[in-house]
Write an enzyme that holds these catalytic residues in place. Structure first.
Site, PDB file in Angstrom:
ATOM      1  N   GLU A  91      -3.333  -9.603  15.216  1.00  0.00           N
ATOM      2  CA  GLU A  91      -2.888  -8.254  14.877  1.00  0.00           C
ATOM      3  C   GLU A  91      -3.987  -7.234  15.161  1.00  0.00           C
ATOM      4  O   GLU A  91      -3.702  -6.077  15.464  1.00  0.00           O
ATOM      5  CB  GLU A  91      -2.473  -8.189  13.399  1.00  0.00           C
ATOM      6  CG  GLU A  91      -1.646  -6.970  13.041  1.00  0.00           C
ATOM      7  CD  GLU A  91      -1.008  -7.078  11.666  1.00  0.00           C
ATOM      8  OE1 GLU A  91       0.146  -7.538  11.571  1.00  0.00           O
ATOM      9  OE2 GLU A  91      -1.670  -6.710  10.672  1.00  0.00           O
ATOM     10  N   HIS A 150      -3.124 -36.082  14.819  1.00  0.00           N
ATOM     11  CA  HIS A 150      -1.895 -36.839  15.047  1.00  0.00           C
ATOM     12  C   HIS A 150      -0.749 -35.917  15.435  1.00  0.00           C
ATOM     13  O   HIS A 150       0.423 -36.309  15.334  1.00  0.00           O
ATOM     14  CB  HIS A 150      -1.547 -37.644  13.794  1.00  0.00           C
ATOM     15  CG  HIS A 150      -2.548 -38.707  13.482  1.00  0.00           C
ATOM     16  ND1 HIS A 150      -2.393 -40.024  13.880  1.00  0.00           N
ATOM     17  CD2 HIS A 150      -3.739 -38.656  12.840  1.00  0.00           C
ATOM     18  CE1 HIS A 150      -3.437 -40.738  13.482  1.00  0.00           C
ATOM     19  NE2 HIS A 150      -4.274 -39.930  12.847  1.00  0.00           N
ATOM     20  N   LYS A 190      10.442  -3.092  12.767  1.00  0.00           N
ATOM     21  CA  LYS A 190      10.881  -2.505  11.509  1.00  0.00           C
ATOM     22  C   LYS A 190      11.846  -1.350  11.756  1.00  0.00           C
ATOM     23  O   LYS A 190      12.875  -1.204  11.085  1.00  0.00           O
ATOM     24  CB  LYS A 190       9.671  -1.996  10.707  1.00  0.00           C
ATOM     25  CG  LYS A 190       8.742  -3.076  10.191  1.00  0.00           C
ATOM     26  CD  LYS A 190       7.611  -2.432   9.399  1.00  0.00           C
ATOM     27  CE  LYS A 190       6.663  -3.464   8.841  1.00  0.00           C
ATOM     28  NZ  LYS A 190       5.571  -2.835   8.055  1.00  0.00           N
ATOM     29  N   GLY A 205      -4.328  -4.120   5.738  1.00  0.00           N
ATOM     30  CA  GLY A 205      -3.710  -5.248   5.048  1.00  0.00           C
ATOM     31  C   GLY A 205      -4.360  -6.581   5.336  1.00  0.00           C
ATOM     32  O   GLY A 205      -4.652  -7.362   4.423  1.00  0.00           O
ATOM     33  N   ARG A 206      -4.639  -6.867   6.609  1.00  0.00           N
ATOM     34  CA  ARG A 206      -5.204  -8.172   6.977  1.00  0.00           C
ATOM     35  C   ARG A 206      -6.669  -8.295   6.585  1.00  0.00           C
ATOM     36  O   ARG A 206      -7.252  -9.369   6.677  1.00  0.00           O
ATOM     37  CB  ARG A 206      -5.022  -8.411   8.470  1.00  0.00           C
ATOM     38  CG  ARG A 206      -5.624  -7.312   9.355  1.00  0.00           C
ATOM     39  CD  ARG A 206      -5.105  -7.442  10.782  1.00  0.00           C
ATOM     40  NE  ARG A 206      -5.564  -6.393  11.670  1.00  0.00           N
ATOM     41  CZ  ARG A 206      -4.979  -5.196  11.811  1.00  0.00           C
ATOM     42  NH1 ARG A 206      -3.937  -4.885  11.050  1.00  0.00           N
ATOM     43  NH2 ARG A 206      -5.426  -4.328  12.674  1.00  0.00           N
ATOM     44  N   GLU A 208      10.506  -5.635   2.857  1.00  0.00           N
ATOM     45  CA  GLU A 208      10.606  -7.009   2.357  1.00  0.00           C
ATOM     46  C   GLU A 208      10.155  -7.113   0.905  1.00  0.00           C
ATOM     47  O   GLU A 208      10.763  -7.822   0.096  1.00  0.00           O
ATOM     48  CB  GLU A 208       9.767  -7.949   3.229  1.00  0.00           C
ATOM     49  CG  GLU A 208      10.252  -8.075   4.660  1.00  0.00           C
ATOM     50  CD  GLU A 208       9.602  -7.077   5.604  1.00  0.00           C
ATOM     51  OE1 GLU A 208       9.637  -7.314   6.822  1.00  0.00           O
ATOM     52  OE2 GLU A 208       9.061  -6.056   5.124  1.00  0.00           O
ATOM     53  N   LYS A 267       0.827  -1.211   0.000  1.00  0.00           N
ATOM     54  CA  LYS A 267       0.000   0.000   0.000  1.00  0.00           C
ATOM     55  C   LYS A 267       0.859   1.257   0.000  1.00  0.00           C
ATOM     56  O   LYS A 267       0.591   2.209  -0.714  1.00  0.00           O
ATOM     57  CB  LYS A 267      -0.946  -0.017   1.200  1.00  0.00           C
ATOM     58  CG  LYS A 267      -1.915   1.160   1.239  1.00  0.00           C
ATOM     59  CD  LYS A 267      -3.076   0.914   2.184  1.00  0.00           C
ATOM     60  CE  LYS A 267      -2.660   0.659   3.600  1.00  0.00           C
ATOM     61  NZ  LYS A 267      -3.808   0.458   4.504  1.00  0.00           N
TER      62      LYS A 267
END
Length: 525
Positions: A353, A384, A499, A266-267, A212, A206
Site C-alpha cells: 500500500e 511444505h 470504495k 492506518g498501516r 465496513e 480515523k
C-alpha cells in the site's frame, strides 16, 4: 543542507549501480567470519544479517552512495521534524513520534504533537486499568473479560498481528478478537461464541465513516437487540479510536473515545491508540509500553547514515538492488515463529500500500519498478507449501527470514535427540544455506541451482520489545525505499476507487450504469 527529490533513474549513483547486474554471486560472505561481519544491530535485541545476499564490499559502497545521493537519512530527519512528506494529502507523517521524540519538537496548530500522543496513551492506560480492575463494567454490571476490535486494513492487520504474536507469552487479561471483513460470516464467527454482557468493542476508524467498520458496528448492535438481554445498553460496551473531528468522537453511542490524527497513516498506526487500546486492554499497558520501547530503539538506530550500522537502511538498499538492478518482482517474508503467523499479512499491506505506486511524489509517471509483491507464511509450514517454487521456480524471489534462539514458552519435547525448537532452528539454517548454495544433481529434476538471496533477522526470543523493534524495522525499510524511488509512501489512492464504485453499485450506479448493473444483477444486489 536543502533536500532535493529526484527520480531514481536520474541520479548518477543509480546509473553506476546498474552496471553490477549479474556480476555478484550469492554467498560470497557465507563464511564463519563473513557471517559474523554481516550482522547489524536492529534494536530490541534483534540483529539483521545479510551474509546470504548477493553482495560484496563494492556493492555496499555503491548502495551507500545511492542512499547518500537520494538523501535518505536527511529525508527521514525532515519527516521526524514535521516536514510535509505526504504530498498527496498535504500532511506530516508522524507515526515514529508515537513512540519517541527523535529530532526535535513537532508543533501543529499550537499543539505539541508528541504530548498529544502521550496524553492519549495515558488515557488508554488509565481506562485499561479500570476495566481490568472491574472499576468499569458492562451495562448489566458484569466485568469485561473480552475485547473485540472492529476495524479494517491498518485498523486490523497490525494490531491483530501484534496480539497474536504475544498471546502465548503474555497471558491475556482480556481475551481479544478481531472483526474486519464486511462479510457477515466474519462477524458471526466471532460473535457466536461471545458473551455480549462481558464484551467490550473497540470501533477503529480515523474518519468515523469507514463503511465496513460502521456496518459491523451495526451488526453487533442488532445482534445484541436480538439477544434481548435485560438492561443491556450497546453504548456502554463500545469505545472508539478515531480523530477528534469524526462523528464517533465524543458520541453518546460510545463509552469513551481515544484519538489519533491525520498524521498517522492506518498501516503505520499500530503504535498509536489504534494498537494501544486493544493491546493495553488485553495484556496490560506495560506490555504495550515495551512494544513502544523496542520500536523507538529501532527508529533511533535508523538515523545512522552509515549503511553498515543501519539495519533498516541496509535491508532497504539491498531490496532496491534486487528490484531495480536484478529485476526480482517479489519478496517472501518467512518467520520461523508461529506467533508471527499474521505478521506477513501486515507487512503485505504496509509495503504494497505504501510503495505500490507508478507515479512520483510529484505525480510524474515513473520509468522504473517500485514496490515488490510481498507474501509469506511461518516456517516450517511454508516449507511444505510454496518453497518448491522458491527453490526451483523460474523466478528468483528474495527471502526475508525471521528467527529466534528461544521459543516463547518454556515447554518443549526432546525427540530423536533434539527439541522441537532445535529442529525449528535447524530447518531455518538449512533453508538459508540451501537457497544460497543449492545442490547439484545430474538429474535436472533434483538439481537446485542456488543463488537465491536471503536475509535473516534474528533475536534471542520474541518479546514485546523485540516485536516493537521488528515492526519499526520494516516500517523504516519501506520508508527508505520510498525515498529512493521518490514516492509518496503515505497515501493510498489505489484503495479509494473500489470504495467509490461500491457506493455507486449500492445506490444504483452512475456513469458506469450498464456495467455496474450487469454485475449487480449477477450478484443479486
Amino acid at each position: 543542507m536543502s533536500i532535493q527529490f529526484h527520480n531514481l533513474d536520474t541520479v548518477k549513483s543509480y546509473k553506476t549501480l546498474l552496471k553490477r547486474a549479474g556480476d555478484i554471486k550469492v554467498g560470497s560472505f557465507l563464511t564463519a567470519e563473513g557471517i559474523q561481519n554481516s550482522n547489524i544491530d536492529a534494536g530490541g535485541g534483534l540483529s539483521y544479517n545479510y551474509a546470504a545476499k548477493a553482495v560484496d564490499e563494492q556493492l555496499i559502497s555503491q548502495l551507500q552512495d545511492l542512499a547518500d545521493e537520494q538523501q535518505v537519512i536527511e529525508k527521514y530527519k525532515a519527516l521526524l521534524s514535521g516536514t510535509i512528506i505526504n504530498t498527496g494529502e498535504n500532511r506530516m507523517v508522524l507515526h515514529q513520534l508515537t513512540r519517541g521524540e527523535l529530532n526535535g519538537k513537532v508543533v501543529y496548530d499550537g499543539k505539541d504533537q508528541r504530548q498529544f500522543y502521550i496524553s492519549q496513551l495515558k488515557r488508554i492506560q488509565s481506562f485499561a486499568h479500570k476495566v481490568q480492575k472491574a472499576e468499569i463494567k458492562g451495562s448489566t454490571g458484569k466485568p469485561f473479560d473480552t475485547v473485540v476490535q472492529i476495524g479494517i486494513g491498518g485498523s486490523d492487520l497490525g494490531p491483530r498481528a501484534l496480539y497474536l504474536a504475544l498471546e502465548n507469552m503474555s497471558t491475556p487479561l482480556l481475551k481479544a478478537h478481531f472483526i474486519s471483513n464486511v462479510d457477515p460470516d466474519d462477524a458471526n464467527a466471532v460473535l457466536k461464541n461471545l458473551n455480549l454482557e462481558t464484551t467490550l468493542f473497540i470501533l477503529v476508524s480515523k474518519s468515523g465513516t469507514t463503511q465496513e467498520t460502521l456496518a459491523n458496528r451495526n451488526f453487533v448492535i442488532e445482534k445484541s437487540r436480538q439477544a434481548n438481554i435485560s438492561g443491556f445498553n450497546p453504548a456502554a460496551h463500545m469505545i472508539a479510536v478515531t480523530s477528534e473531528t469524526s462523528p464517533l468522537a465524543g458520541s453518546s453511542d460510545v463509552l469513551d473515545s481515544f484519538y489519533m490524527d491525520d498524521f498517522i497513516g492506518g498501516r503505520y498506526s499500530s503504535t498509536s491508540a489504534v494498537g494501544g487500546a486493544v493491546l493495553s486492554l488485553a495484556f496490560g499497558y506495560d506490555v504495550f509500553e515495551q512494544i513502544l520501547e523496542g520500536a523507538s530503539e529501532a527508529d533511533a538506530l535508523a538515523l545512522n547514515s552509515n549503511i553498515k550500522k543501519n539495519a533498516s537502511l541496509m535491508d532497504a538498499m539491498l531490496g532496491i538492488f534486487e528490484r531495480n538492478v536484478l529485476g526480482y518482482p517479489s519478496t517472501a517474508v518467512l518467520p520461523y515463529s508461529q506467533a508471527l503467523s499474521r505478521f506477513p499479512a501486515h507487512l503485505q499491506q504496509m509495503d504494497m500500500e505504501s510503495n505500490g505506486k507508478s507515479v512520483s511524489r510529484d505525480n510524474i509517471r515513473l520509468n522504473y519498478s517500485t514496490g515488490p509483491v510481498i507474501f509469506g507464511e511461518p516456517g516450517t509450514n511454508g516449507q511444505h507449501s510454496f518453497y518448491q517454487l522458491l527453490h526451483q521456480g523460474t523466478d528468483i524471489i528474495p527471502l526475508q527470514f525471521i528467527g529466534f534462539k528461544k521459543s516463547q514458552i518454556n515447554s518443549d519435547l526432546d525427540y530423536e535427540g533434539s527439541t522441537s525448537q532445535q529442529k525449528l532452528k535447524a530447518n531455518l539454517v538449512a533453508q538459508v544455506v540451501a537457497f544460497a548454495r543449492g545442490s547439484f544433481s545430474s538429474n535436472t529434476n533434483k538439481n537446485f541451482e542456488g543463488g537465491r538471496p536471503s536475509s535473516l533477522i534474528l533475536g534471542e526470543q520474541l518479546t514485546a520489545k523485540s516485536l516493537g523493534a521488528l515492526l519499526a524495522h520494516f516500517e523504516n525499510k519501506v520508508m527508505f525505499q520510498g525515498f529512493v524511488w521518490n514516492l509518496n509512501s503515505f497515501d493510498q489512492e489505489g484503495v479509494q476507487l473500489g470504495k467509490v464504485l461500491a457506493k455507486q453499485v449500492l445506490s444504483g450506479g452512475d456513469d458506469m450504469d450498464v456495467i455496474l448493473k450487469g454485475f449487480a444483477d449477477l450478484l443479486e444486489i
